[in-house]
Design an enzyme around this catalytic site. Structure first.
Site, PDB file in Angstrom:
ATOM      1  N   ASP A   8      12.255   4.381   3.179  1.00  0.00           N
ATOM      2  CA  ASP A   8      13.697   4.574   3.001  1.00  0.00           C
ATOM      3  C   ASP A   8      13.867   5.825   2.139  1.00  0.00           C
ATOM      4  O   ASP A   8      12.883   6.522   1.834  1.00  0.00           O
ATOM      5  CB  ASP A   8      14.367   3.313   2.420  1.00  0.00           C
ATOM      6  CG  ASP A   8      14.080   3.086   0.945  1.00  0.00           C
ATOM      7  OD1 ASP A   8      13.239   3.813   0.372  1.00  0.00           O
ATOM      8  OD2 ASP A   8      14.699   2.178   0.349  1.00  0.00           O
ATOM      9  N   THR A  67      10.420   0.727  -4.873  1.00  0.00           N
ATOM     10  CA  THR A  67       9.426  -0.142  -5.530  1.00  0.00           C
ATOM     11  C   THR A  67       8.313  -0.593  -4.588  1.00  0.00           C
ATOM     12  O   THR A  67       7.284  -1.090  -5.044  1.00  0.00           O
ATOM     13  CB  THR A  67      10.098  -1.423  -6.047  1.00  0.00           C
ATOM     14  OG1 THR A  67      10.710  -2.081  -4.918  1.00  0.00           O
ATOM     15  CG2 THR A  67      11.141  -1.123  -7.103  1.00  0.00           C
ATOM     16  N   HIS A  98     -10.434  -9.062   1.972  1.00  0.00           N
ATOM     17  CA  HIS A  98     -10.174 -10.510   2.005  1.00  0.00           C
ATOM     18  C   HIS A  98      -8.977 -10.919   2.850  1.00  0.00           C
ATOM     19  O   HIS A  98      -8.964 -12.015   3.391  1.00  0.00           O
ATOM     20  CB  HIS A  98      -9.970 -11.037   0.573  1.00  0.00           C
ATOM     21  CG  HIS A  98     -11.248 -11.113  -0.216  1.00  0.00           C
ATOM     22  ND1 HIS A  98     -11.350 -11.760  -1.430  1.00  0.00           N
ATOM     23  CD2 HIS A  98     -12.486 -10.611   0.040  1.00  0.00           C
ATOM     24  CE1 HIS A  98     -12.585 -11.663  -1.884  1.00  0.00           C
ATOM     25  NE2 HIS A  98     -13.295 -10.951  -1.017  1.00  0.00           N
ATOM     26  N   HIS A 133     -13.140 -15.698   4.905  1.00  0.00           N
ATOM     27  CA  HIS A 133     -11.781 -15.134   4.834  1.00  0.00           C
ATOM     28  C   HIS A 133     -11.061 -15.231   6.186  1.00  0.00           C
ATOM     29  O   HIS A 133      -9.849 -15.305   6.237  1.00  0.00           O
ATOM     30  CB  HIS A 133     -11.839 -13.679   4.356  1.00  0.00           C
ATOM     31  CG  HIS A 133     -12.517 -13.553   3.033  1.00  0.00           C
ATOM     32  ND1 HIS A 133     -11.997 -14.108   1.885  1.00  0.00           N
ATOM     33  CD2 HIS A 133     -13.698 -12.985   2.683  1.00  0.00           C
ATOM     34  CE1 HIS A 133     -12.821 -13.868   0.881  1.00  0.00           C
ATOM     35  NE2 HIS A 133     -13.863 -13.191   1.341  1.00  0.00           N
TER      36      HIS A 133
HETATM   37  C1  RB5 Z   1      16.822   1.813  -2.875  1.00  0.00           C
HETATM   38  O1  RB5 Z   1      17.654   2.216  -3.909  1.00  0.00           O
HETATM   39  C2  RB5 Z   1      15.833   0.774  -3.371  1.00  0.00           C
HETATM   40  O2  RB5 Z   1      16.498  -0.426  -3.613  1.00  0.00           O
HETATM   41  C3  RB5 Z   1      14.710   0.583  -2.367  1.00  0.00           C
HETATM   42  O3  RB5 Z   1      14.072   1.797  -2.172  1.00  0.00           O
HETATM   43  C4  RB5 Z   1      13.621  -0.406  -2.757  1.00  0.00           C
HETATM   44  O4  RB5 Z   1      13.134  -0.144  -4.038  1.00  0.00           O
HETATM   45  C5  RB5 Z   1      13.926  -1.830  -2.531  1.00  0.00           C
HETATM   46  O5  RB5 Z   1      13.088  -2.719  -2.705  1.00  0.00           O
END
Ligand code: RB5
Length: 151
Positions: A8, A67, A98, A133
């Site tokens: 994204d 994230t 695994h 596994h």
């Molecule tokens: C976008 O602002 C952010 O929410 C997205 O990139 C991500 O971190 C969501 O889990």
């Protein structure tokens, strides 16, 4: 090995860096976007990349958001996908050894570029160990089969 890359807006810069690195390393890259930092919804890109891996069109997928959390959750909702959200090389290597992960999720806002590239390299060079596994992977697939949401 054919790898689908997707992100994204929160993962765009890292996706570009990974594309350059992996292309130079000789991987066949399919970049399904995004191609700029305009705001988009990560589920759309996690799902699209996961479907490409699940269909066999690409062998593996690497997906990136801010994230790594949202996009990995999206990918893991697609049947046949084992997407590992990793923040270090040990995790990415073990997710192959695994868990036979077929997708890797990274967080651009969490990782430096060099560390992210090392995590991806470790993931791409590690092989599933099979054996005990395998049985556990089969149990994961069983959970997909008994998903009541599909009834
Ligand atoms: C976008 O602002 C952010 O929410 C997205 O990139 C991500 O971190 C969501 O889990």
């Amino acid at each position: 090995m054919k790898i689908v890359l997707a992100c994204d807006h929160g993962g765009f810069q890292l996706k570009e860096a990974l594309k350059e690195h992996l292309t130079k390393s000789g991987y066949d890259i399919s970049d399904i976007g995004v191609y700029n930092t305009d705001s988009v919804d990560y589920p759309d890109y996690g799902k699209r990349a996961a479907e490409i891996v699940a269909s066999g069109e690409c062998d593996r997928g690497i997906i990136i958001c801010g994230t790594g959390i949202g996009i990995s959750i999206a990918a893991n909702k697609v049947k046949g996908i084992r997407c590992a959200l990793c923040t270090n090389e040990y995790m990415s290597k073990m997710s192959r050894l695994h868990n036979n992960s077929n997708m890797l999720a990274l967080g651009e806002r969490v990782l430096g570029k060099g560390i992210a590239i090392d995590i991806a390299d470790a993931w791409l060079s590690a092989e599933f160990e099979g054996g005990r596994h395998e049985l556990r992977i089969n149990k994961l697939m069983e959970i997909e089969k008994t998903d009541k949401a599909e009834d």
